[in-house]
Design a protein around this motif. Structure first.
Motif, PDB file in Angstrom:
ATOM      1  N   ASP A 129       0.799  -1.219   0.000  1.00  0.00           N
ATOM      2  CA  ASP A 129       0.000   0.000   0.000  1.00  0.00           C
ATOM      3  C   ASP A 129       0.837   1.277   0.000  1.00  0.00           C
ATOM      4  N   TYR A 130       2.006   1.225   0.628  1.00  0.00           N
ATOM      5  CA  TYR A 130       2.844   2.425   0.699  1.00  0.00           C
ATOM      6  C   TYR A 130       4.258   2.011   1.100  1.00  0.00           C
ATOM      7  N   LEU A 131       5.179   2.960   1.036  1.00  0.00           N
ATOM      8  CA  LEU A 131       6.531   2.739   1.516  1.00  0.00           C
ATOM      9  C   LEU A 131       6.832   3.738   2.627  1.00  0.00           C
ATOM     10  N   ARG A 132       7.616   3.279   3.598  1.00  0.00           N
ATOM     11  CA  ARG A 132       8.052   4.131   4.709  1.00  0.00           C
ATOM     12  C   ARG A 132       9.563   4.078   4.773  1.00  0.00           C
ATOM     13  N   PHE A 133      10.181   5.237   5.014  1.00  0.00           N
ATOM     14  CA  PHE A 133      11.636   5.304   4.971  1.00  0.00           C
ATOM     15  C   PHE A 133      12.133   6.233   6.069  1.00  0.00           C
ATOM     16  N   ASP A 134      13.003   5.717   6.949  1.00  0.00           N
ATOM     17  CA  ASP A 134      13.612   6.515   8.020  1.00  0.00           C
ATOM     18  C   ASP A 134      15.062   6.794   7.646  1.00  0.00           C
ATOM     19  N   PHE A 135      15.502   8.030   7.867  1.00  0.00           N
ATOM     20  CA  PHE A 135      16.849   8.386   7.441  1.00  0.00           C
ATOM     21  C   PHE A 135      17.440   9.461   8.341  1.00  0.00           C
ATOM     22  N   SER A 136      18.765   9.529   8.347  1.00  0.00           N
ATOM     23  CA  SER A 136      19.469  10.501   9.189  1.00  0.00           C
ATOM     24  C   SER A 136      19.407  11.885   8.539  1.00  0.00           C
ATOM     25  N   HIS A 137      18.869  12.843   9.289  1.00  0.00           N
ATOM     26  CA  HIS A 137      18.825  14.251   8.855  1.00  0.00           C
ATOM     27  C   HIS A 137      18.373  15.052  10.064  1.00  0.00           C
ATOM     28  N   HIS A 138      19.048  16.142  10.376  1.00  0.00           N
ATOM     29  CA  HIS A 138      18.851  16.813  11.653  1.00  0.00           C
ATOM     30  C   HIS A 138      17.806  17.922  11.625  1.00  0.00           C
ATOM     31  N   THR A 139      17.235  18.254  10.485  1.00  0.00           N
ATOM     32  CA  THR A 139      16.186  19.273  10.434  1.00  0.00           C
ATOM     33  C   THR A 139      15.009  18.761   9.614  1.00  0.00           C
ATOM     34  N   ALA A 140      13.867  19.433   9.762  1.00  0.00           N
ATOM     35  CA  ALA A 140      12.686  19.051   8.976  1.00  0.00           C
ATOM     36  C   ALA A 140      12.972  19.255   7.487  1.00  0.00           C
ATOM     37  N   VAL A 141      12.415  18.373   6.675  1.00  0.00           N
ATOM     38  CA  VAL A 141      12.551  18.497   5.222  1.00  0.00           C
ATOM     39  C   VAL A 141      11.457  19.447   4.737  1.00  0.00           C
ATOM     40  N   SER A 142      11.864  20.529   4.084  1.00  0.00           N
ATOM     41  CA  SER A 142      10.895  21.536   3.654  1.00  0.00           C
ATOM     42  C   SER A 142      10.040  21.014   2.507  1.00  0.00           C
ATOM     43  N   ASN A 143       8.919  21.710   2.269  1.00  0.00           N
ATOM     44  CA  ASN A 143       8.053  21.329   1.155  1.00  0.00           C
ATOM     45  C   ASN A 143       8.791  21.445  -0.177  1.00  0.00           C
ATOM     46  N   ASP A 144       9.609  22.486  -0.314  1.00  0.00           N
ATOM     47  CA  ASP A 144      10.366  22.648  -1.560  1.00  0.00           C
ATOM     48  C   ASP A 144      11.327  21.484  -1.763  1.00  0.00           C
ATOM     49  N   GLU A 145      11.964  21.019  -0.668  1.00  0.00           N
ATOM     50  CA  GLU A 145      12.888  19.881  -0.777  1.00  0.00           C
ATOM     51  C   GLU A 145      12.136  18.595  -1.115  1.00  0.00           C
ATOM     52  N   LEU A 146      10.969  18.411  -0.523  1.00  0.00           N
ATOM     53  CA  LEU A 146      10.165  17.233  -0.847  1.00  0.00           C
ATOM     54  C   LEU A 146       9.751  17.237  -2.309  1.00  0.00           C
ATOM     55  N   ARG A 147       9.332  18.414  -2.802  1.00  0.00           N
ATOM     56  CA  ARG A 147       8.939  18.502  -4.207  1.00  0.00           C
ATOM     57  C   ARG A 147      10.124  18.222  -5.125  1.00  0.00           C
ATOM     58  N   ALA A 148      11.330  18.680  -4.708  1.00  0.00           N
ATOM     59  CA  ALA A 148      12.525  18.430  -5.520  1.00  0.00           C
ATOM     60  C   ALA A 148      12.821  16.940  -5.597  1.00  0.00           C
ATOM     61  N   VAL A 149      12.674  16.241  -4.466  1.00  0.00           N
ATOM     62  CA  VAL A 149      12.894  14.794  -4.466  1.00  0.00           C
ATOM     63  C   VAL A 149      11.857  14.100  -5.345  1.00  0.00           C
ATOM     64  N   GLU A 150      10.591  14.487  -5.213  1.00  0.00           N
ATOM     65  CA  GLU A 150       9.535  13.906  -6.063  1.00  0.00           C
ATOM     66  C   GLU A 150       9.854  14.094  -7.544  1.00  0.00           C
ATOM     67  N   THR A 151      10.312  15.277  -7.883  1.00  0.00           N
ATOM     68  CA  THR A 151      10.619  15.572  -9.291  1.00  0.00           C
ATOM     69  C   THR A 151      11.715  14.655  -9.811  1.00  0.00           C
ATOM     70  N   ILE A 152      12.782  14.478  -9.016  1.00  0.00           N
ATOM     71  CA  ILE A 152      13.894  13.620  -9.438  1.00  0.00           C
ATOM     72  C   ILE A 152      13.424  12.174  -9.607  1.00  0.00           C
ATOM     73  N   VAL A 153      12.660  11.673  -8.627  1.00  0.00           N
ATOM     74  CA  VAL A 153      12.189  10.291  -8.699  1.00  0.00           C
ATOM     75  C   VAL A 153      11.296  10.082  -9.913  1.00  0.00           C
TER      76      VAL A 153
END
Length: 891
Positions: free
Chosen positions: A610-634
């Motif tokens: 139904d979905y994927l879940r992924f935990d990763f090392s990063h010390h600050t919240a991921v911004s909406n712009d960064e999430l959109r950038a990742v979506e675009t690359i994928v």
């Protein structure tokens, strides 16, 4: 001889004896839920010793990082107070998986310790022990034979070294207890030990290793374990067909011997670090101790090593499991810093000195230095207020004990539950004061409060429950989702059976299987196993052994028996959805590293249909712009429709290709490598994947958030689930547009207009409330009492919430200055309290609020001039205010 040189000499010695040098494994054991941490050098070879895995090398040597701070092996309470205990330490070891036994292990150990080419220790300082035989498992159990072979080999070795036979015999002590007999568990591999001791007194005429008064003089430096038996369920010891050798020598201990110091904390690994601890504590407000290091200095030095390596190996501070142990280690160090007088943050700054001391052997420290420092700094800052507040409350409780000298379980629980002060820290402080602690009473309170989460599994598939020792399962599911299979074994309620009938639930072991067993984050397959008369519904698939699949199944029709041939059919639609999510996880991982940085590493995952879940090392919240950038690359990679290639490669070749070894996974010499465009994503992975990225269709995030300090979690969907998610979001947008009476392209503008209108309305409302507050302040000010040159006000405004109370208390403090003000109010069913005091007065707002919080069962805290508490019992407001007046000496 420096510790670095000792470590290298050990590894080189055994490399010259044709042992394969193997890197230290992480402190978190791979795929082993039975161990909290790697606590010895043999842990990474545990499956080999148990017979679950074939050895990749017949001999090996390692310098393994270890931790003993939780579970069965826990040295935490002794750290800092003895010469030899640590939480984190390094274990030097050599291993034989059937290649040689005692006949080589004993001479190897003597040669390394005494040869001038290696350590060159004087033979007069060395004493050895062997197992003396005895009834280890009860008086009625068969006696375990003495290890006469080891005795004879040691006698021969010592005579060859120049001792006469009588002198050699005197140097060998037979120990008839479990001190010299090693067991992996109640059942399984076990065998006698031979320990080597170094006695600093070369003129000693007898073995002093059993005398605690000489523990710092006669030190165990090496333990040779000879695994030659397998203990079965009945307690019988059966000879292993290929006996093995497992040895361990603590680097810190042997360094103390070589550097001629009595304490491990005097060796080179600690000397510079202890100086840095003193410097940082002094800078933070503590007293400079010079070179006179206290147990507190040693605790801090030990704990910074443990905390750094735990974080480097993927553990983050949390309130459960491994994360709780890490948090406990950090907080214990901070408490000792507070004891030394530190007033500001200091602990996290020590991390920057570790790479120079240990980075040569453990480069992971340098590569993850920034992440470790940020996580430690956050944890230290978050805990500082709690520590200061909790210590004040604990000191107050200890001061009321009088001659009783025992802290009750009720008090320990109150400090923990009400003020968040850890029980182990309470016990630590009490021990230093010579005060007993009723931990049994505390645990009784905890047992009534604790709500344990349990995995919703129909079967317990641990090795103790499923006693299967047959052939391995051949997995054919990468290429075939349907195939003929043979039933090798059946288990019902954990018991082996020959047949299971309709209506029963069973665990089924097959000779070969198309069903993927849960591992690497990917969920297990479901489906059917059928014959002409039988229908078996597979509800999940797990590994009951490294190489054996267990199929959780319900018999819907007919019967199944061992030896039966059935057709296994994986739920293909579900498997396809899993494939899409798993391949998308690889693409997303690579994209996250592109957008956020190369520090991003996987800390956990779930790949479901139904979905994927992924935990990763990063010390600050991921911004909406960064999430959109990742979506675009994928999604670009999906549209490129890359071929997804899988290869079985030697481990080193895969790493040279750029493959990432994922957190928590255990890899063999040959690894399955998943390649999606060699310049984009290469990962080691045993999961199932699409054949081309275009099969994924579409990728979209659905959430992002923190799950621990320095660890973020994202959830995403692909293919049909992604389309459904996008349609759901569009439907919600249309609904919002209808509510706003706007088109979807102008709804944002309408919401902004509404928000601005609400701001103006709120300003007018706040002005009215301020005017009302002024009137209320004038009325309450008249209730103030003059006392010791100040105005004291203790009052209540029944229906005022915490926010309004804060503003009112500060206003009254300024109006009545110099003044001390404590106000009570309520918000619904809970009471709130605020204290505001002038700094010139000898009245602590924090201590004042503690008094009322205790009476009203509220929780809170604050500073010396301002504090608050909430969530209290409304029926206790009057009693709390009476206590508040008594605290400041008014009626």
């Amino acid at each position: 001889m420096k510790s670095l040189d000792i470590r290298e000499k050990f590894l080189r010695f055994f490399a010259e004896k044709e042992h394969t040098r193997i890197d230290s494994s992480p402190l978190v054991p791979a795929n082993d839920p039975t161990l909290l941490f790697t606590n010895s050098g043999m842990v990474q070879f545990k499956d080999v010793f148990l017979g679950f895995d074939k050895p990749h090398h017949h001999t090996a040597t390692t310098a393994q990082r270890c931790l003993r701070a939780g579970g069965k092996h826990n040295d935490l309470e002794n750290v800092g107070y003895t010469a030899r205990h640590h939480t984190f330490f390094e274990m030097l070891g050599n291993f034989s998986f059937g290649a040689y036994f005692k006949e080589k292990a004993i001479p190897y150990a003597w040669e390394f310790l005494t040869s001038p080419q290696w350590l060159g220790l004087k033979k007069e300082h060395l004493w050895v022990t062997v197992f003396g035989g005895g009834h280890l498992f009860g008086d009625d159990s068969p006696p375990v034979p003495a290890d006469d072979d080891a005795y004879a080999l040691w006698l021969k070795t010592l005579v060859a070294a120049g001792f006469n036979e009588a002198e050699a015999a005197q140097r060998i002590t037979r120990i008839p207890t479990t001190d010299n007999f090693w067991m992996m568990g109640e059942t399984g591999p076990c065998g006698p030990c031979s320990e080597i001791f170094y006695d600093r007194d070369k003129n000693s005429e007898y073995f002093r290793g059993t005398d605690e008064s000489h523990a710092d003089d006669c030190v165990e430096v090496w333990n040779l374990v000879f695994m030659e038996f397998n203990r079965d369920d009945t307690g019988l010891l059966n000879k292993l067909p290929k006996p093995c050798v497992d040895t361990g020598m603590g680097l810190e201990r042997i360094s103390a011997v070589m550097q001629k110091v009595h304490s491990n904390y005097e060796i080179d690994l600690f000397a510079d670090l202890l100086k840095k601890v003193n410097d940082k504590v002094t800078t933070a407000g503590g007293k400079d101790s010079g070179n006179d290091y206290t147990p507190s200095h040693k605790v801090i030095a030990d704990h910074i090593r443990a905390a750094a390596f735990l974080i480097a190996d993927g553990v983050m501070p949390t309130n459960e499991g491994r994360g709780y142990v890490l948090r406990r280690i950090i907080r214990r160090a901070l408490r000792h810093g507070h004891k030394l007088g530190a007033q500001q943050a200091f602990f996290y700054q020590l991390i920057r000195y570790l790479p120079a001391l240990m980075g040569g052997a453990h480069p992971i420290l340098q590569t993850r230095l920034s992440l470790i420092e940020k996580i430690l700094q956050t944890e230290e800052e978050n805990f500082s207020t709690l520590l200061r507040h909790g210590m004040t409350m604990l000191r107050r409780e200890l001061g009321t004990l009088g001659t009783q000298r025992k802290l009750t379980g009720d008090t320990v629980f109150k400090l923990y539950d009400t003020y968040g002060f850890p029980a182990d820290m309470t016990a630590d402080v009490a021990r230093e004061e010579g005060i007993a602690v009723d931990m049994a009473g505390f645990e009784a309170h905890m047992s009534t409060q604790r709500k344990r989460s349990r995995a919703a599994m129909t079967f317990n598939i641990g090795q103790k429950t499923i006693a299967y020792d047959g052939v391995a399962t051949e997995f054919v599911g990468y290429d075939d989702t349907e195939t003929e299979v043979e039933v090798l074994a059946l288990f019902v309620n954990g018991e082996a059976v020959k047949e299971a009938r309709a209506g029963q639930e069973a665990l089924v072991v097959l000779n070969r299987t198309p069903f993927y067993a849960q591992s690497g984050g990917q969920v297990g397959d479901i489906g059917l196993m059928c014959s002409k008369e039988t229908k078996i519904r597979v509800t999940d698939t797990h590994k009951i052994r490294t190489d054996v699949w267990g199929h959780m199944a319900t018999i819907d029709a007919g019967a199944v028996h061992t030896g039966m041939i059935v057709r296994g059919e994986v739920d293909a639609t579900r498997r396809d959805a899993i494939r899409c999510n798993h391949s998308a996880t690889h693409l997303m991982h690579a994209a996250l590293r592109q957008v956020l940085g190369q520090h991003v590493e996987q800390k956990g995952s779930l790949v479901s249909p139904d979905y994927l879940r992924f935990d990763f090392s990063h010390h600050t919240a991921v911004s909406n712009d960064e999430l959109r950038a990742v979506e675009t690359i994928v999604n670009e990679q999906i549209r490129h429709n890359h071929s997804v290639e899988t290869q079985s490669l030697p481990y080193d070749d895969a790493l040279n290709l750029g493959a990432m070894a994922l957190f928590g996974e255990k890899y063999g010499d040959i690894v399955r490598t998943v390649i999606i465009d060699r310049d984009f994503s290469v990962e080691l992975c045993g999961g199932s994947h699409v054949t081309r990225t275009g099969n994924i269709g579409f990728f979209q995030f659905r959430s992002e958030g923190a799950i621990a300090a320095g660890v973020r979690r994202v959830e995403a969907v692909t293919a049909r689930s992604a389309v459904a998610h996008a349609q759901h979001l569009h439907t919600r947008l249309q609904h919002i547009s209808n509510l706003m009476k706007s088109s979807t392209d102008k709804v944002e503008e309408k919401i902004i207009q509404l928000r601005e209108s609400l701001k103006e309305t709120n300003k007018r409302l706040e002005a009215l409330q301020a005017a009302q507050a002024d009137q209320l302040a004038i009325q309450l000010a008249q209730l103030a009492v003059a006392h010791n040159g100040a105005q004291i006000l203790v009052a209540t405004d029944a229906d005022t919430d915490i926010k309004a109370l804060r503003e009112l208390a500060v206003q009254l403090r300024e109006r009545l200055s110099p003044a001390a003000v404590l106000l009570a109010g309520s918000n619904g069913d809970t009471a709130a309290f605020v204290a505001a005091t002038d700094k010139s007065l000898n009245i602590s707002a924090r201590e004042w609020i503690d008094v009322v919080a205790t009476v009203a069962n509220a929780k809170g805290g604050g500073k010396i001039d301002f504090a608050q508490a909430g969530g209290g019992d409304c029926t206790q407001i009057d009693a709390a205010l009476t206590a508040a007046r008594a605290f400041v000496g008014i009626k």
